[in-house]
Design an enzyme around this catalytic site. Sequence first.
Site, short mmCIF file in Angstrom:
data_model
loop_
_atom_site.label_atom_id
_atom_site.label_comp_id
_atom_site.label_asym_id
_atom_site.label_seq_id
_atom_site.Cartn_x
_atom_site.Cartn_y
_atom_site.Cartn_z
N HIS A 62 41.69 43.93 53.86
CA HIS A 62 43.01 44.66 54.00
C HIS A 62 43.01 46.20 54.68
CE1 HIS A 62 43.18 42.39 49.67
NE2 HIS A 62 43.79 41.61 50.85
N LYS A 72 39.23 55.40 51.54
CA LYS A 72 38.91 54.83 50.08
C LYS A 72 37.38 55.12 49.75
CE LYS A 72 40.98 50.90 50.90
NZ LYS A 72 41.27 49.65 50.94
N TYR A 132 38.64 52.02 42.90
CA TYR A 132 39.07 52.43 44.11
C TYR A 132 39.81 53.72 43.93
CZ TYR A 132 39.56 47.54 45.92
OH TYR A 132 39.19 46.54 46.33
N ASP A 168 45.23 36.29 51.50
CA ASP A 168 44.02 36.56 52.13
C ASP A 168 43.47 35.29 53.08
OD1 ASP A 168 44.04 39.23 51.03
OD2 ASP A 168 42.60 38.79 49.61
#
Length: 178
Positions: A62, A72, A132, A168
């Site tokens: 992603h 991140k 995250y 995905d």
Amino acid sequence: MRFAATEIDGVVIVDLDLMSDARGAFARLHCPQEFAAAGHPFVPQQTSLSRNARAGTLRGMHYEAAPHEEAKLVRVVRGRIFDVAVDLRPDSPTYRRWTGTELSADNGRALLIGKGMAHGFITLEDDTDVLYQIDRIFEPGHGRGVRWNDPAFGIAWPGSPLVISERDAGYADHDAAP
């Protein structure tokens, strides 16, 4: 905290400095000043948790489309993953290269993933929770992805996914991605 460069500029391994005594251990997970002093300014705006019931669960690859790119800091708080970042910056000398490392609750390691990277992971244990910290507030509609097994990247995953979302699994090859 200890910061170690990877082969991709903008992707950094962050290891903890544990202080231990009879009670157990303590470590800071993030300090904006310490990150900045190490040359990696990062200030989280949002924190998210991914719960994964089964080993072999793959999430990714992603990224957020420009101008909504995000950095991140990814850390496992329960279980174990193989975490991967792919450089999608066309002007980068490491364009299309990937780096991966094992993150686990036991090793306390985190991966700081800069803007312009695709990110994904596969769980190596049942009941794995991934934390995250993200440098911007999520804005719907800008999420994109590339396929986990796209030959343009040649990621050496430790196994094939047993659980993967339709989205995905269905991402186009990178050359076909918008």
